[in-house]
Design an enzyme around this catalytic site. Structure first.
Site, PDB file in Angstrom:
ATOM      1  CG  ASP A 238      -1.505   1.249   1.631  1.00  0.00           C
ATOM      2  OD1 ASP A 238      -2.235   1.789   0.770  1.00  0.00           O
ATOM      3  OD2 ASP A 238      -1.259   1.751   2.732  1.00  0.00           O
TER       4      ASP A 238
ATOM      5  CG  ASP B 212      -1.455   7.815   0.491  1.00  0.00           C
ATOM      6  OD1 ASP B 212      -2.231   7.679  -0.456  1.00  0.00           O
ATOM      7  OD2 ASP B 212      -0.484   8.587   0.479  1.00  0.00           O
TER       8      ASP B 212
HETATM    9  C1  XBP Z   1      -5.136   6.264   1.098  1.00  0.00           C
HETATM   10  C2  XBP Z   1      -6.297   6.944   0.531  1.00  0.00           C
HETATM   11  C3  XBP Z   1      -6.098   8.062  -0.452  1.00  0.00           C
HETATM   12  C4  XBP Z   1      -5.316   9.214   0.205  1.00  0.00           C
HETATM   13  C5  XBP Z   1      -5.533  10.494  -0.560  1.00  0.00           C
HETATM   14  O1  XBP Z   1      -4.579   5.527   0.021  1.00  0.00           O
HETATM   15  O2  XBP Z   1      -7.414   6.542   0.824  1.00  0.00           O
HETATM   16  O3  XBP Z   1      -7.386   8.496  -0.820  1.00  0.00           O
HETATM   17  O4  XBP Z   1      -5.847   9.413   1.530  1.00  0.00           O
HETATM   18  O5  XBP Z   1      -5.093  10.328  -1.905  1.00  0.00           O
HETATM   19  P1  XBP Z   1      -3.806   4.102   0.320  1.00  0.00           P
HETATM   20  P2  XBP Z   1      -6.093  10.742  -3.095  1.00  0.00           P
HETATM   21  O6  XBP Z   1      -4.674   3.041  -0.312  1.00  0.00           O
HETATM   22  O7  XBP Z   1      -2.471   4.270  -0.353  1.00  0.00           O
HETATM   23  O8  XBP Z   1      -3.682   3.947   1.827  1.00  0.00           O
HETATM   24  O9  XBP Z   1      -6.625  12.127  -2.767  1.00  0.00           O
HETATM   25  O10 XBP Z   1      -5.248  10.712  -4.349  1.00  0.00           O
HETATM   26  O11 XBP Z   1      -7.175   9.696  -3.093  1.00  0.00           O
HETATM   27 MG    MG Z   2      -2.892   3.165   3.423  1.00  0.00          MG
END
Ligand code: XBP
Ligand code: MG
Length: 250
Positions: free
Chosen positions: A12, A14
């Site tokens: 993953d 973020d």
């Molecule tokens: C986490 C998310 C993303 C980010 C924001 O992604 O839910 O929406 O918070 O990025 P991950 P965007 O699956 O990597 O944990 O505004 O581009 O959605």
């Molecule tokens: Mg994440």
């Protein structure tokens, strides 16, 4: 019964590769100010809103729940404004990352290098936007960062966001591997649910935004990857395939 060898690590982005959500939150607030909306997502509210994967989905959810009278508005008009806000947000986030606002979490690069050196494949499975991945990894790994990954699944390739397993199922297909041949790395309950639904044993590294989430389905929960090497992963991966045998040896 021999264990299925570990052949790929699926990360993953973020919260897992990097602790990015404070930078995302600042970028959302910057976009709201640019359009003069008077919205401000503080850390407590954002921690709640993170249960909605995807920035556009998160904005629409907030707007519809904080102003229910909007339901009468033409859905297309709402979505147009959400899209515009998300464009502004993504530009602000990319600029912040390019200025060094986020760095990879401890142990991530070392583990990726070790995995590649031992012939494992790497993939990414995220709900974030592709430009966010490129900004983060171009700065952290270098201009050729993309060469390290067999496949990347993101908001542009997997429109059905976590906890739906779509992005993980796409990565398994791209890797041409079975779930038992891979491990997933996540930071949130939505991510854990998505990876688990795709049949993947999952290692969790929580952040302060997700520390209270339910990780009971995780293979393991560790503070970060700084003390984790491939040998440890292989042991946990083997155990995850034969939990009964592990219980018997306790
Ligand atoms: C986490 C998310 C993303 C980010 C924001 O992604 O839910 O929406 O918070 O990025 P991950 P965007 O699956 O990597 O944990 O505004 O581009 O959605
Ligand atoms: Mg994440």
């Amino acid at each position: 019964m021999s264990a299925t060898p570990l052949q790929a690590l699926i990360f993953d982005v973020d919260g897992t590769l990097a602790d990015t959500e404070s930078a995302h939150r600042a970028a959302f607030n910057h976009a709201f100010a640019e359009l003069g909306l008077g919205w401000e997502w503080d850390e407590a509210l954002y921690t709640e809103l993170l249960h909605i994967s995807g920035g556009k989905e998160r904005i629409l959810h907030y707007w519809q729940t904080s102003q229910p009278e909007l339901r009468e508005l033409e859905a297309m008009a709402l979505q147009d404004t959400v899209n515009r806000l998300h464009e502004l947000k993504t530009a602000a986030y990319e600029s912040a990352v390019n200025d060094g606002a986020v760095s990879l979490r401890p142990g991530v690069l070392k583990l990726m290098d070790e995995a590649l050196a031992q012939g494992l494949q790497l993939a990414i499975a995220t709900t974030t936007s592709p430009v966010n991945i490129a900004a983060l990894l171009r700065r952290a790994v270098g201009p050729d960062w993309r060469l390290n990954f067999t496949a990347i699944g993101d908001a542009s390739t997997a429109p059905i966001k976590k906890p739906h397993p779509q992005v993980y199922l796409q990565m398994l297909a791209a890797l041409k591997l079975k779930p038992a041949e891979c491990l997933a790395f996540e930071d949130s309950s939505n991510g854990l649910r998505a990876a688990t639904a795709a049949g993947l044993a999952t290692l969790i590294t929580p952040t302060r935004y997700t520390a209270q989430h339910d990780f009971s389905a995780a293979m393991r929960v560790v503070p970060d990857l700084s003390q984790i090497d491939l040998a440890q992963l292989r042991r946990w991966h083997a155990q995850s395939q034969h939990p009964a045998r592990v219980a018997a040896t306790r």
